[in-house]
Design a protein around this motif. Structure first.
Motif, PDB file in Angstrom:
ATOM      1  N   PHE A  51       0.708  -1.240   0.021  1.00  0.00           N
ATOM      2  CA  PHE A  51       0.003  -0.036  -0.073  1.00  0.00           C
ATOM      3  C   PHE A  51       0.811   1.161   0.043  1.00  0.00           C
ATOM      4  N   GLU A  52       0.599   2.391  -0.840  1.00  0.00           N
ATOM      5  CA  GLU A  52       0.905   3.499  -0.724  1.00  0.00           C
ATOM      6  C   GLU A  52      -0.008   4.502  -0.261  1.00  0.00           C
ATOM      7  N   THR A  53       0.287   5.295   0.782  1.00  0.00           N
ATOM      8  CA  THR A  53      -0.721   6.164   1.671  1.00  0.00           C
ATOM      9  C   THR A  53      -1.045   7.206   0.689  1.00  0.00           C
ATOM     10  N   HIS A  54       0.006   7.681  -0.306  1.00  0.00           N
ATOM     11  CA  HIS A  54       0.055   8.659  -1.271  1.00  0.00           C
ATOM     12  C   HIS A  54       1.234   8.597  -2.022  1.00  0.00           C
ATOM     13  N   LEU A  55       1.288   9.750  -2.976  1.00  0.00           N
ATOM     14  CA  LEU A  55       2.563   9.565  -4.010  1.00  0.00           C
ATOM     15  C   LEU A  55       3.535  10.598  -3.407  1.00  0.00           C
ATOM     16  N   ALA A  78      -7.143   6.350  -5.880  1.00  0.00           N
ATOM     17  CA  ALA A  78      -7.581   6.475  -7.379  1.00  0.00           C
ATOM     18  C   ALA A  78      -7.129   7.583  -7.762  1.00  0.00           C
ATOM     19  N   ALA A  79      -7.188   8.907  -6.973  1.00  0.00           N
ATOM     20  CA  ALA A  79      -6.717  10.203  -7.628  1.00  0.00           C
ATOM     21  C   ALA A  79      -5.309  10.255  -7.650  1.00  0.00           C
ATOM     22  N   ALA A  80      -4.358   9.146  -7.697  1.00  0.00           N
ATOM     23  CA  ALA A  80      -2.861   9.427  -7.935  1.00  0.00           C
ATOM     24  C   ALA A  80      -2.594   9.575  -9.378  1.00  0.00           C
ATOM     25  N   GLY A  81      -3.086   9.053 -10.164  1.00  0.00           N
ATOM     26  CA  GLY A  81      -2.935   8.764 -11.424  1.00  0.00           C
ATOM     27  C   GLY A  81      -1.825   7.726 -11.957  1.00  0.00           C
ATOM     28  N   ALA A  82      -1.766   6.813 -10.943  1.00  0.00           N
ATOM     29  CA  ALA A  82      -0.265   6.025 -10.952  1.00  0.00           C
ATOM     30  C   ALA A  82      -0.605   5.309 -12.486  1.00  0.00           C
ATOM     31  N   LYS A  83       0.731   5.038 -12.879  1.00  0.00           N
ATOM     32  CA  LYS A  83       1.175   4.828 -14.191  1.00  0.00           C
ATOM     33  C   LYS A  83       1.285   3.370 -14.162  1.00  0.00           C
ATOM     34  N   ASN A 239       7.300   8.487  -8.559  1.00  0.00           N
ATOM     35  CA  ASN A 239       6.749   7.549  -7.727  1.00  0.00           C
ATOM     36  C   ASN A 239       5.538   7.258  -8.656  1.00  0.00           C
ATOM     37  N   ARG A 240       4.948   8.197  -9.342  1.00  0.00           N
ATOM     38  CA  ARG A 240       3.684   7.955 -10.057  1.00  0.00           C
ATOM     39  C   ARG A 240       4.123   6.820 -11.257  1.00  0.00           C
ATOM     40  N   GLU A 241       5.220   6.995 -11.661  1.00  0.00           N
ATOM     41  CA  GLU A 241       5.479   6.132 -12.740  1.00  0.00           C
ATOM     42  C   GLU A 241       6.112   4.629 -12.070  1.00  0.00           C
ATOM     43  N   GLY A 242       6.723   4.724 -10.893  1.00  0.00           N
ATOM     44  CA  GLY A 242       7.454   3.782 -10.298  1.00  0.00           C
ATOM     45  C   GLY A 242       8.663   3.715 -10.723  1.00  0.00           C
ATOM     46  N   ALA A 243       9.778   3.714  -9.653  1.00  0.00           N
ATOM     47  CA  ALA A 243      11.030   3.586 -10.051  1.00  0.00           C
ATOM     48  C   ALA A 243      11.721   2.357 -10.339  1.00  0.00           C
TER      49      ALA A 243
END
Length: 465
Positions: A51-55, A78-83, A239-243
């Protein structure tokens, strides 16, 4: 049932692992993920959920690598816009892990996608025993609302008010509070040093929760915020893309002294990671001291930025390896190399060394009384306003990347912070910029006050920049 907090002092960051019946969850993992794999193996657990509590904006998370190495699912608001591949979290999402029930609260405010995780013992009913609050609620503080590129600080402060009062403060007083950061983090202002708390304690003692009127809360949350480092936006984007995995980083290049001297003449950034006193005694001209003994990663990100391409100077290979990992934790991955053989090799090559003179606080008092030095305080605004040396100039180290203070380079300048760590960073930057008479104050204001020397309190007026 298993529960463990992993605290990373360099970033004032807390991550967590909890589990039951051989299944484990990791929350807000740091960049280097071996600690979670080792803990899982030691306790007979398999990591199934991340779990990520946020970006996060102040460090690069290891969620992507940990998922690749374990096959675990990643969960984020859901609002993170994670890729990356993930499960989008909404209010009321529930997950059962052995005997632990996890319930998601959407708690926007610090960021739009922030969530908190409420934990309960499934066998005993719905009453929670803990809540992992990310950067929404800290021990003694709440998350700053000014980090979003799409919402104003006022808009997020308004949502934070509701997240705190309509959601977290409805939990039982005895619910344990486990935040994602501790004292020293720039994600808040007045975080206390304790690693955990309770809802009841925070209800009574957290300064932000004492503000009952929404309008006053918004005003307080959006004023007198600490400087926001430039790298925060970059880390959130990573973090949105993933390192990438740390193992993907290329090996560092050893650089011989003569070669490094040539690189310095062309503007190379040299970062000396040795302790402050060792740097003061002898260092390469124009090098910057950010010692491994303090919040090395956070200050490297703040004063260097992610594109600095530093050359590292250390006492040994272990320090080089440690510096590399700690830089990667904030997203500084492009390290140009390291000085082969360290300062000893530089000295053996007959190349020049320089020093940073240092003063005790007793010596500083004598110089201040005689008017022999100008004092520069590089702490943050709130620290300065709480108490400082009378007549001191103020210019926070946080602002050094934007611009250095414009001060007379010929005048003796005594630089101090709280304890001496930040002031040596500042001294090295000023020396690099041509201040030949810069002096570090040993022990900073802590030592000054310990000796019973006088301080005053007043609003800040920054040195010219």
């Amino acid at each position: 049932m298993f529960f463990q907090q992993f605290y990373l002092g360099c970033l004032a960051h807390a991550s967590y692992m909890f589990g039951s019946k051989s299944e484990a969850v990791v929350v807000d993992p740091q960049r280097d993920v071996e600690i979670y794999l080792e803990a899982a193996q030691k306790n007979g657990l398999t990591i199934r959920h991340i779990f990520e509590t946020h970006l996060h904006a102040d460090f690069v998370s290891g969620h992507k690598e940990l998922a690749q190495r374990t096959g675990a699912k990643i969960y984020v608001g859901a609002a993170a816009g994670a890729k990356f591949e993930h499960v989008a979290l909404h209010e009321g999402f529930e997950l059962q892990v052995g005997d632990i029930c996890v319930r998601v609260l959407e708690t926007p405010g610090h960021t739009p996608e922030s969530v908190c995780l409420v934990l309960s013992d499934c066998a005993r009913g719905d009453e929670p025993f803990a809540v992992l609050t990310g950067d929404t609620l800290f021990v003694g503080d709440v998350g700053r609302p000014d980090l979003s590129p799409t919402y104003t600080a006022e808009e997020l402060a308004d949502r934070l008010y509701d997240s705190l009062h309509r959601k977290l403060m409805t939990l039982p007083d005895k619910t344990l509070v486990y935040p994602a950061h501790g004292a020293g983090s720039l994600c808040g202002r007045n975080l206390r040093a304790e690693s955990s708390s309770t809802i009841g304690t925070e209800r009574l003692t957290n300064w932000a929760l004492q503000i009952k009127m929404r309008e006053e809360f918004i005003a307080q949350m959006t004023s007198n915020l600490p400087a926001r480092p430039e790298y925060f936006a970059e880390d959130a984007a990573i973090n949105r893309e993933g390192a990438a995995a740390l193992s993907d980083l290329t090996p560092l290049t050893p650089i011989k002294p003569a070669e490094l001297q040539e690189q310095i003449s062309h503007g190379a950034t040299v970062v000396d990671v040795r302790p402050n006193n060792d740097f003061a005694a002898a260092h390469i001209p124009n090098s910057i001291n950010i010692a491994l003994t303090g919040q090395f990663a956070a200050w490297s990100g703040a004063v260097l930025g992610l594109s600095a391409r530093p050359v590292l100077v250390a006492d040994n290979d272990q320090q080089i390896a440690e510096a590399r990992v700690r830089l990667a934790r904030v997203g500084i991955e492009d390290v140009a190399g390291y000085l082969e053989g360290g300062i000893a090799a530089w000295k053996a090559a007959g190349l020049p060394l320089t020093q940073v003179p240092q003063l005790t606080v007793q010596e500083l008092k004598q110089h201040v009384d005689s008017g022999a030095v100008r004092v520069l305080d590089v702490r943050r605004a709130a620290e300065f306003e709480a108490g400082h040396i009378d007549g001191a100039n103020w210019y926070a180290l946080d602002d050094f990347k934007r611009a250095l203070p414009r001060l007379d380079k010929e005048q003796k300048l005594a630089v101090h912070c709280k304890g001496g760590y930040r002031s040596m960073i500042a001294c090295s930057f000023l020396q690099r910029a041509g201040h030949e008479n810069v002096i570090n104050v040993i022990g900073g204001l802590d030592a000054w006050q310990k000796e019973g020397l006088p301080v005053t309190a007043q609003a800040v007026a920054a040195a010219t920049a």
